[in-house]
Design an enzyme around this catalytic site. Structure first.
Site, PDB file in Angstrom:
ATOM      1  CE1 TYR A  53      -3.259  -2.749   0.039  1.00  0.00           C
ATOM      2  CE2 TYR A  53      -3.804  -2.222   2.300  1.00  0.00           C
ATOM      3  CZ  TYR A  53      -4.026  -2.968   1.168  1.00  0.00           C
ATOM      4  OH  TYR A  53      -5.017  -3.920   1.164  1.00  0.00           O
ATOM      5  CE  LYS A 101       1.383 -17.899  -2.037  1.00  0.00           C
ATOM      6  NZ  LYS A 101       0.648 -19.167  -1.811  1.00  0.00           N
ATOM      7  CG  ASP A 152      -2.140 -19.983  -0.173  1.00  0.00           C
ATOM      8  OD1 ASP A 152      -1.416 -19.929   0.833  1.00  0.00           O
ATOM      9  OD2 ASP A 152      -1.764 -20.489  -1.251  1.00  0.00           O
ATOM     10  CG  ASP A 200      -7.314  -4.260   3.960  1.00  0.00           C
ATOM     11  OD1 ASP A 200      -8.381  -4.264   4.606  1.00  0.00           O
ATOM     12  OD2 ASP A 200      -7.125  -3.504   2.983  1.00  0.00           O
ATOM     13  CG  ASP A 252     -12.439  -6.900   5.472  1.00  0.00           C
ATOM     14  OD1 ASP A 252     -12.234  -6.322   6.561  1.00  0.00           O
ATOM     15  OD2 ASP A 252     -12.546  -6.297   4.391  1.00  0.00           O
TER      16      ASP A 252
END
Length: 364
Positions: free
Chosen positions: A140, A197, A229, A253, A257
């Site tokens: 970001y 990852k 994942d 982020d 959620d």
């Protein structure tokens, strides 16, 4: 009576509705605990673009810096989708985090037993996860942009315009947030999961190297690793097995959620963004601005109310008032009060935003 300065950024969509609910609960809880608040309303996000042409006016940042804490509603919406990327409403969030030095984002995902039936995941009996998200680094904040023109490749084919976003993390940034993850795990169930990852990304491999080197300094904490994942699957399969998750900006982020939805509704998830001691923290619900339901009374204010409870605990040290709000939320839910997003039974007392706010205040 002690008075605290709180910067209030209602924002866009349902932001003003849920923010003013939280302000009402803060005032009511303060009256019962002998504390007072001086609220200063500020503009940021889409509404600031409409007024000033920019998402984060300097006056807003100055007010936040001069406050004891910041309460934020939500920013953004499709109305501003065509705005220049550098001026989109979401840039206000990045500007606030960077401008206030807020590098640690705490997102608790707690399953209230009264809402177990509202979870889309079957047979989830318990869930109490703290996601510690790095907030001011990663993709970001990395280098990004587009190529200026098409490119002719060696085989004669023409490559179109290219866009790129760069994931970058320094040792200092990673070490800083991992310390927070280990510290919070020590105060909970002493289990820390690093989500990355590392099978693909060099930045993730650096996260693992640093975490492994730090682990011996925290012998009471069990450290394990999951690829992002796999973690997204395990959150569905065994959510009760997680304690503290520490991860990068983008992964945090997304995963927070997902965790929020497992609890029954993303409308239940609060968050805190914190920096160095003495820095005003920023508190906001995890959900977005939901412009499709703005003004309808359907917005669930509990995530913002619980964010206000975190504000009392983490920035002001007013634990009694924070406990009072959390108990009031539990009591309102136990008494059957539900906004439409968490309703799952015919016996539920369906209320609108104001009705849920009134129920919490009544339970204080």
């Amino acid at each position: 009576m002690k008075t605290y300065k709180i910067a209030v950024i209602p924002g866009d969509g349902i932001g003003p509705e849920v923010t003013f609910s939280a302000v009402a609960v803060l005032k009511a809880a303060g009256e019962r605990e002998g504390i007072a608040f001086e609220f200063t309303e500020c503009d940021a996000g889409g509404c600031a673009i409409d007024k000033y042409g920019i998402p984060l006016p300097e006056a807003t940042l100055d007010t936040c810096r001069a406050s004891d804490a910041v309460l934020l509603g939500a920013v953004g919406g499709p109305r501003w989708d065509s705005v220049e990327p550098s001026l989109r409403p979401e840039r206000a969030l990045l500007g606030l985090r960077a401008g206030l030095g807020l590098y640690s984002n705490l997102r608790p995902a707690l399953m209230f037993k009264e809402l177990a039936s509202a979870s889309p995941v079957k047979n989830v009996e318990s869930m109490d996860i703290l996601i510690v998200r790095e907030l001011t680094g990663g993709i970001y904040f990395g280098k990004h942009g587009r190529s200026d023109s098409a490119e002719v490749l060696s085989d004669g084919t023409v490559k179109g315009v290219t866009a790129y976003d760069t994931e970058e993390y320094s040792t200092a940034e990673i070490t800083r947030i991992l310390k927070e993850g280990f510290r919070y795990a020590q105060g909970r169930n002493k289990k820390l999961t690093l989500v990355d990852k590392a099978n693909v990304l060099e930045s993730s491999r650096l996260w693992r190297e640093i975490a492994s080197s730090m682990a011996p300094s925290y012998p009471d904490v069990e450290l394990d690793y999951l690829y992002v994942d796999n973690c997204s699957m395990q959150l569905i399969h065994r959510p009760s097995s997680f304690d503290v998750i520490v991860t990068s900006n983008m992964f945090g982020d997304i995963l927070s959620d997902e965790a929020g939805m497992i609890t029954g509704s993303i409308g239940m998830l609060p968050s805190a963004s914190l920096g160095a001691p003495g820095t005003p923290g920023m508190y906001e619900p995890v959900h977005g601005s939901a412009p499709d339901i703005a003004g309808t009374g359907k917005a669930n204010p509990l995530a913002t109310i619980l964010s206000a409870s975190m504000l009392l605990r983490w920035s002001l040290g007013e634990t009694a008032a924070s406990d009072r709000i959390e108990k009031a939320v539990r009591s309102a839910l136990a008494d059957g009060f539900r906004t439409c997003d968490i309703a799952s039974s015919e016996s539920d007392k369906i209320v609108d935003t104001d009705g849920m706010t009134a129920a919490v205040i009544q339970m204080l």
